[in-house]
Design a protein around this motif. Structure first.
Motif, PDB file in Angstrom:
ATOM      1  N   TRP A   1       0.834  -1.201   0.000  1.00 29.59           N
ATOM      2  CA  TRP A   1       0.000   0.000   0.000  1.00 29.59           C
ATOM      3  C   TRP A   1       0.872   1.255   0.000  1.00 29.59           C
ATOM      4  O   TRP A   1       0.630   2.192  -0.776  1.00 29.59           O
ATOM      5  CB  TRP A   1      -0.917  -0.014   1.219  1.00 29.59           C
ATOM      6  CG  TRP A   1      -1.671   1.264   1.446  1.00 29.59           C
ATOM      7  CD1 TRP A   1      -2.783   1.695   0.781  1.00 29.59           C
ATOM      8  CD2 TRP A   1      -1.373   2.281   2.412  1.00 29.59           C
ATOM      9  NE1 TRP A   1      -3.200   2.914   1.267  1.00 29.59           N
ATOM     10  CE2 TRP A   1      -2.351   3.296   2.271  1.00 29.59           C
ATOM     11  CE3 TRP A   1      -0.386   2.427   3.383  1.00 29.59           C
ATOM     12  CZ2 TRP A   1      -2.359   4.444   3.069  1.00 29.59           C
ATOM     13  CZ3 TRP A   1      -0.388   3.564   4.182  1.00 29.59           C
ATOM     14  CH2 TRP A   1      -1.370   4.566   4.022  1.00 29.59           C
TER      15      TRP A   1
ATOM     16  N   GLU B   1       0.343   3.504  -3.170  1.00 29.11           N
ATOM     17  CA  GLU B   1      -0.612   4.573  -2.914  1.00 29.11           C
ATOM     18  C   GLU B   1      -0.002   5.823  -2.288  1.00 29.11           C
ATOM     19  O   GLU B   1      -0.588   6.904  -2.365  1.00 29.11           O
ATOM     20  CB  GLU B   1      -1.740   4.060  -2.000  1.00 29.11           C
ATOM     21  CG  GLU B   1      -2.522   2.893  -2.572  1.00 29.11           C
ATOM     22  CD  GLU B   1      -3.256   3.263  -3.856  1.00 29.11           C
ATOM     23  OE1 GLU B   1      -3.759   4.409  -3.945  1.00 29.11           O
ATOM     24  OE2 GLU B   1      -3.308   2.411  -4.770  1.00 29.11           O
TER      25      GLU B   1
ATOM     26  N   LYS C   1      -2.487  17.080  -1.781  1.00 29.79           N
ATOM     27  CA  LYS C   1      -3.920  16.783  -1.836  1.00 29.79           C
ATOM     28  C   LYS C   1      -4.156  15.285  -2.010  1.00 29.79           C
ATOM     29  O   LYS C   1      -5.043  14.701  -1.364  1.00 29.79           O
ATOM     30  CB  LYS C   1      -4.569  17.558  -2.983  1.00 29.79           C
ATOM     31  CG  LYS C   1      -6.063  17.343  -3.104  1.00 29.79           C
ATOM     32  CD  LYS C   1      -6.652  18.167  -4.251  1.00 29.79           C
ATOM     33  CE  LYS C   1      -8.161  17.941  -4.370  1.00 29.79           C
ATOM     34  NZ  LYS C   1      -8.749  18.738  -5.489  1.00 29.79           N
ATOM     35  N   ALA C   2      -3.354  14.655  -2.860  1.00 27.67           N
ATOM     36  CA  ALA C   2      -3.515  13.226  -3.119  1.00 27.67           C
ATOM     37  C   ALA C   2      -3.177  12.377  -1.900  1.00 27.67           C
ATOM     38  O   ALA C   2      -3.676  11.247  -1.773  1.00 27.67           O
ATOM     39  CB  ALA C   2      -2.630  12.818  -4.296  1.00 27.67           C
TER      40      ALA C   2
ATOM     41  N   LYS D   1      -3.827  13.150   1.314  1.00 30.48           N
ATOM     42  CA  LYS D   1      -4.700  13.353   2.472  1.00 30.48           C
ATOM     43  C   LYS D   1      -5.448  12.095   2.864  1.00 30.48           C
ATOM     44  O   LYS D   1      -5.582  11.765   4.047  1.00 30.48           O
ATOM     45  CB  LYS D   1      -5.671  14.503   2.191  1.00 30.48           C
ATOM     46  CG  LYS D   1      -5.000  15.874   2.177  1.00 30.48           C
ATOM     47  CD  LYS D   1      -6.014  16.994   1.927  1.00 30.48           C
ATOM     48  CE  LYS D   1      -5.323  18.358   1.949  1.00 30.48           C
ATOM     49  NZ  LYS D   1      -6.288  19.458   1.691  1.00 30.48           N
ATOM     50  N   LYS D   2      -5.952  11.360   1.892  1.00 30.17           N
ATOM     51  CA  LYS D   2      -6.686  10.135   2.187  1.00 30.17           C
ATOM     52  C   LYS D   2      -5.793   9.101   2.845  1.00 30.17           C
ATOM     53  O   LYS D   2      -6.198   8.431   3.813  1.00 30.17           O
ATOM     54  CB  LYS D   2      -7.292   9.569   0.902  1.00 30.17           C
ATOM     55  CG  LYS D   2      -8.090   8.296   1.113  1.00 30.17           C
ATOM     56  CD  LYS D   2      -8.686   7.790  -0.191  1.00 30.17           C
ATOM     57  CE  LYS D   2      -9.440   6.491   0.015  1.00 30.17           C
ATOM     58  NZ  LYS D   2     -10.025   5.980  -1.269  1.00 30.17           N
ATOM     59  N   ALA D   3      -4.566   8.968   2.342  1.00 30.04           N
ATOM     60  CA  ALA D   3      -3.637   7.994   2.912  1.00 30.04           C
ATOM     61  C   ALA D   3      -3.276   8.352   4.349  1.00 30.04           C
ATOM     62  O   ALA D   3      -3.188   7.474   5.220  1.00 30.04           O
ATOM     63  CB  ALA D   3      -2.368   7.908   2.054  1.00 30.04           C
TER      64      ALA D   3
ATOM     65  N   ALA E   1      -5.099  10.015   6.456  1.00 32.83           N
ATOM     66  CA  ALA E   1      -6.271   9.758   7.288  1.00 32.83           C
ATOM     67  C   ALA E   1      -6.429   8.271   7.572  1.00 32.83           C
ATOM     68  O   ALA E   1      -6.754   7.863   8.701  1.00 32.83           O
ATOM     69  CB  ALA E   1      -7.523  10.304   6.616  1.00 32.83           C
ATOM     70  N   LEU E   2      -6.191   7.438   6.561  1.00 29.70           N
ATOM     71  CA  LEU E   2      -6.314   6.000   6.736  1.00 29.70           C
ATOM     72  C   LEU E   2      -5.296   5.481   7.751  1.00 29.70           C
ATOM     73  O   LEU E   2      -5.628   4.710   8.657  1.00 29.70           O
ATOM     74  CB  LEU E   2      -6.129   5.312   5.393  1.00 29.70           C
ATOM     75  CG  LEU E   2      -6.501   3.821   5.295  1.00 29.70           C
ATOM     76  CD1 LEU E   2      -6.867   3.467   3.863  1.00 29.70           C
ATOM     77  CD2 LEU E   2      -5.363   2.926   5.763  1.00 29.70           C
TER      78      LEU E   2
ATOM     79  N   ASN F   1      -6.013   6.544  11.382  1.00 36.53           N
ATOM     80  CA  ASN F   1      -7.034   5.706  12.009  1.00 36.53           C
ATOM     81  C   ASN F   1      -6.451   4.357  12.423  1.00 36.53           C
ATOM     82  O   ASN F   1      -6.774   3.823  13.492  1.00 36.53           O
ATOM     83  CB  ASN F   1      -8.195   5.496  11.039  1.00 36.53           C
ATOM     84  CG  ASN F   1      -9.318   4.704  11.648  1.00 36.53           C
ATOM     85  OD1 ASN F   1      -9.949   5.115  12.621  1.00 36.53           O
ATOM     86  ND2 ASN F   1      -9.593   3.534  11.077  1.00 36.53           N
TER      87      ASN F   1
END
Length: 219
Positions: A108, A112, A143-144, A146-148, A150-151, A154
Motif C-alpha cells: 500500500w 498509494e 492533496k492526493a 490526504k486520504k492515505a 487519514a487511513l 485511524n
C-alpha cells in the motif's frame, strides 16, 4: 555476510536502518545513481548504477541491492521484508496473518503513498518549490496524500503501530515512505497519530545512526 549496495542518500537508507535494527553485520558498498553524474562511464567516475562491475551484480542497474551469501535481490521494501523473515525477532511477523498484514501495508505504501510523496521530496530537493510549477506539483501531491494520511492515522489510533502492538518492519517501511512528505506539515497536523508515530520511529537509535551517516555523506 550481508552486502548492501547503495549510498545512504537513496532508498538504501531503508536497508541500512533495517540492518541496524536487527543488529546484523553488513558490508556497505557505496553505489551512486548514474543519473547524478555528468558522465557515469568516465574512467574516474565513482561506482554507479551504470558501472559494468555493478551491473554484473545487479543487471537491473538499481539501488539498493543486496547480496546475502550469494542471494541477490533489489527493491528496498521487499529487501526489508526478506531480512525480517530471515532473522526473525519482534520486527518480523509472528503469525501468518501478521506477515500478510506487513506485506499488505508495505505494498500500500509503495503504490498509494510513495508515488505522491516522492514528488514532494524531489521537488523540494531541486528547489522547485520556488517556481509556480513546483508549487503546483507539491499542492497536487499533498492533496492526493490526504486520504492515505487519514487511513494510517485511524490505523495507528489503537496501538500506535501499523501491525500488532510493537515496532515492526511494517512501521520501518512506512516510516521511510512517509518521511518524504515531512516538509508538508499540514498533512501531519491533520493526522496527529501519524505525526507522533513518525517521531517515535525516528527516535529509535538505529534510525539515528543511519540518518547521521546519511547526513555526513557527500551529496
Amino acid at each position: 555476510m550481508l552486502t548492501i549496495y547503495g549510498v545512504y542518500r537513496s532508498r538504501a537508507s531503508r536497508n541500512y536502518w533495517m540492518a541496524g535494527e536487527l543488529g546484523i553485520p553488513f558490508v556497505s558498498v557505496p553505489v551512486i545513481q548514474g543519473y547524478r553524474l555528468d558522465d557515469p562511464a568516465a574512467a574516474d567516475a565513482p561506482l554507479n548504477t551504470l558501472s559494468p562491475e555493478f551491473l554484473k551484480v545487479n543487471p537491473a542497474g538499481l539501488i539498493p541491492c543486496i547480496d546475502d551469501g550469494g542471494f541477490v535481490m533489489n527493491e528496498s521494501l521487499a529487501i526489508n521484508l526478506y531480512l525480517a523473515r530471515k532473522h526473525g525477532g519482534p520486527l518480523s511477523g509472528q503469525t501468518i496473518t501478521e506477515e500478510a498484514e506487513m506485506l499488505q501495508w508495505t505494498m500500500w505504501a509503495a503504490t498509494e503513498v510513495e508515488p505522491h510523496a516522492v514528488k514532494i521530496v524531489l521537488t523540494m530537493d531541486r528547489n522547485g518549490a520556488e517556481s509556480e510549477e513546483g508549487r503546483m506539483t507539491i499542492r497536487a501531491a499533498t492533496k492526493a496524500l490526504k486520504k492515505a494520511f487519514a487511513l494510517l492515522d485511524n490505523r495507528l489510533a489503537a496501538t500506535g503501530h501499523v501491525v500488532g502492538d510493537r515496532f515492526t518492519v511494517a512501521d520501518l517501511n512506512l516510516a521511510e515512505v512517509f518521511r518524504y512528505a515531512m516538509s508538508q506539515t499540514e498533512l501531519f497536523d491533520a493526522a496527529p497519530n501519524v505525526k507522533a508515530w513518525l517521531a517515535a520511529c525516528q527516535a529509535r537509535p538505529a534510525f539515528k545512526t543511519m540518518f547521521e551517516t546519511r547526513t555526513k555523506e557527500a551529496q
